[in-house]
Design an enzyme around this catalytic site. Structure first.
Site, PDB file in Angstrom:
ATOM      1  N   GLU A  23       0.824  -1.212   0.000  1.00 13.09           N
ATOM      2  CA  GLU A  23       0.000   0.000   0.000  1.00 13.09           C
ATOM      3  C   GLU A  23       0.856   1.260   0.000  1.00 13.09           C
ATOM      4  O   GLU A  23       1.612   1.498   0.960  1.00 13.09           O
ATOM      5  CB  GLU A  23      -0.925   0.025   1.217  1.00 13.09           C
ATOM      6  CG  GLU A  23      -1.845   1.234   1.228  1.00 13.09           C
ATOM      7  CD  GLU A  23      -2.720   1.310   2.469  1.00 13.09           C
ATOM      8  OE1 GLU A  23      -3.434   2.334   2.604  1.00 13.09           O
ATOM      9  OE2 GLU A  23      -2.690   0.384   3.277  1.00 13.09           O
ATOM     10  N   ASP A  50       3.498 -14.406  12.939  1.00 12.21           N
ATOM     11  CA  ASP A  50       2.342 -15.123  12.397  1.00 12.21           C
ATOM     12  C   ASP A  50       1.285 -14.106  11.981  1.00 12.21           C
ATOM     13  O   ASP A  50       0.600 -13.531  12.827  1.00 12.21           O
ATOM     14  CB  ASP A  50       1.785 -16.073  13.457  1.00 12.21           C
ATOM     15  CG  ASP A  50       0.690 -16.992  12.919  1.00 12.21           C
ATOM     16  OD1 ASP A  50       0.123 -16.677  11.848  1.00 12.21           O
ATOM     17  OD2 ASP A  50       0.395 -18.013  13.563  1.00 12.21           O
ATOM     18  N   HIS A 104      -3.033  10.171  -0.984  1.00 10.48           N
ATOM     19  CA  HIS A 104      -3.247   8.882  -1.625  1.00 10.48           C
ATOM     20  C   HIS A 104      -3.240   9.021  -3.148  1.00 10.48           C
ATOM     21  O   HIS A 104      -2.724   8.154  -3.859  1.00 10.48           O
ATOM     22  CB  HIS A 104      -4.574   8.262  -1.157  1.00 10.48           C
ATOM     23  CG  HIS A 104      -4.475   7.609   0.185  1.00 10.48           C
ATOM     24  ND1 HIS A 104      -4.444   8.333   1.356  1.00 10.48           N
ATOM     25  CD2 HIS A 104      -4.377   6.294   0.539  1.00 10.48           C
ATOM     26  CE1 HIS A 104      -4.346   7.492   2.385  1.00 10.48           C
ATOM     27  NE2 HIS A 104      -4.298   6.268   1.913  1.00 10.48           N
TER      28      HIS A 104
END
Length: 421
Positions: free
Chosen positions: A112, A318, A410
């Site tokens: 991202e 994990d 963005h």
């Protein structure tokens, strides 16, 4: 065919647990996977399955280009590696309790855009005001088996006896590990069943496997040696352990390391570097808190899971535990006289480890060493580091909303200034 010495296959080889009769043979000098049979007279159906798997592997040329390196990877049907971009966020001045490094860059594995840049901006602001402080508070990892009984009174009798069984459970469970230490057993009765939450500390490992094996051994010993009246059976987990799921249980009691990060922002730095006042930041946070309450959000935050997930991937954690680990509580306290805003971020259950699991793989080990969090005695430092960089991202996102630059950033970083839908 793999060569055999004393009945054992030479490395490198990969056990296929989906079809245990079959093993993938990987030649160290070859980058092309080959399917080999252990059985000298294989079943035609097995050959068909092998052929299908070989066909699928050939559809992944980039993933399976270096299969010799997979010999020590502990997953089934391993065919190679997938690459995730890693960016370095920082530098951040960190005043840690367990994290002793003063200045840090965080490795963030993410696809991202804006995450690394935004986190770095938050680091810059906090560092200009003295940095972020952190303190790991406590830890615990749970497994919660359920014991079934013929009648409710029998279940009730066992429920009342559980505290007295701590010593027996502790002895049996700790036989399975040098590091797992059983610290408590907490019973919950539901009809004729009793759920018992076994809570451990696990040294510097995250500990999911440790608590599973230890708890199973304790349950088996109870069934064999001193089976309570009316006990029919046990099930290793009855869904009260919060394993890889979000629950209030792992908010009230840690499943992992609970940690707090906090830092102060002055009004002068905020206006100069963020383009808004600290009072405006506090107002925006108040609206976010109100909206979260109305929406019924679990936790109070903006997007710290971006950092949790990115650092979990980069540092060999994990990733399935991101859901339970990502819960956090962001608070802001504004000093009217000094015009200072103190932000704090609390994680009740960051399930991390500095040894074991994926922490020993080459790139993950490098990432942990970069932040001084690989090896013994580093688990709490890792939790503090993740919390600190998460808080840095929270500040940056908060300021982007306050100055209405969230969408623009963005657009510019993810698409380029001239890109369109």
């Amino acid at each position: 065919m793999p060569q055999s010495i004393g009945g054992n296959l030479q490395e490198p080889w990969i056990i296929n647990f989906i079809e245990p009769s079959r093993t993938l043979n990987i030649e160290e000098t070859s980058t092309t996977p080959q399917v080999a049979e252990i059985n000298p007279d294989p079943d035609p159906k097995t050959i068909s399955r092998n052929t299908k798997l070989d066909t699928q592997i050939k559809l992944l040329p980039r993933i399976s280009q270096d299969l010799a390196a997979t010999s020590n990877i502990k997953i089934e049907n391993c065919v190679g590696f997938t690459s995730v971009p890693v960016g370095l966020a920082g530098p951040l001045t960190l005043n840690g309790t367990s994290q002793t490094r003063r200045t840090l860059y965080a490795p963030l594995a993410t696809v991202e855009p804006t995450v690394v840049a935004a986190c770095s901006r938050g680091c810059k602001i906090f560092s200009a005001c003295g940095g972020i402080s952190t303190s790991a508070l406590e830890e615990g990892v749970a497994r919660a088996p359920v014991f079934t009984f013929s009648t409710v009174p029998q279940a009730l009798a066992f429920y009342k006896s559980v505290p007295s069984l701590l010593g027996k459970f502790k002895t049996e469970s700790e036989k399975t590990s040098r590091h797992a230490k059983l610290i408590s057993v907490t019973p919950r009765i539901i009809g004729s069943s009793v759920h018992v939450k076994f809570t451990y500390t696990c040294g510097d490992a995250a500990g999911q496997n440790m608590v599973t094996l230890g708890t199973h051994a304790a349950c088996m010993a109870l069934m064999a040696d001193d089976r309570p009246d009316g006990m029919l059976d046990f099930q290793l987990d009855g869904n009260m352990s919060s394993d890889k799921k979000l629950s209030w249980g792992s908010v009230h009691e840690p499943r992992g390391v609970s940690v707090l990060a906090w830092g102060m922002i002055s009004n002068a730095v905020s206006e100069k570097m963020l383009g808004c006042s600290t009072k405006k930041l506090k107002a925006v946070l108040s609206r976010i808190e109100a909206g979260g309450v109305r929406n019924g959000n679990m936790g109070q935050c903006l997007n710290p899971s971006n950092i949790v997930a990115a650092m979990f991937i980069a540092c060999g954690q994990d990733v399935g535990s991101v859901l339970e680990s990502g819960f956090s509580h962001l608070t802001g306290e504004y000093n009217e006289e000094k015009e200072e805003l103190t932000l704090s971020l609390f994680f009740p259950s960051l399930l991390v480890g500095s040894v074991g699991g994926g922490t020993g793989y080459a790139t993950q080990k490098e990432a942990l060493e970069l932040i001084g969090c690989h090896g013994e005695g580093k688990k709490w430092a890792l939790a503090e580091t993740i919390a600190a960089f998460s808080l840095a991202l929270e500040l940056s996102t908060l300021s982007a909303l306050a100055t209405d630059t969230f969408a623009a950033s963005h657009k510019d970083l993810a698409r380029g200034p001239k890109s369109k839908l």
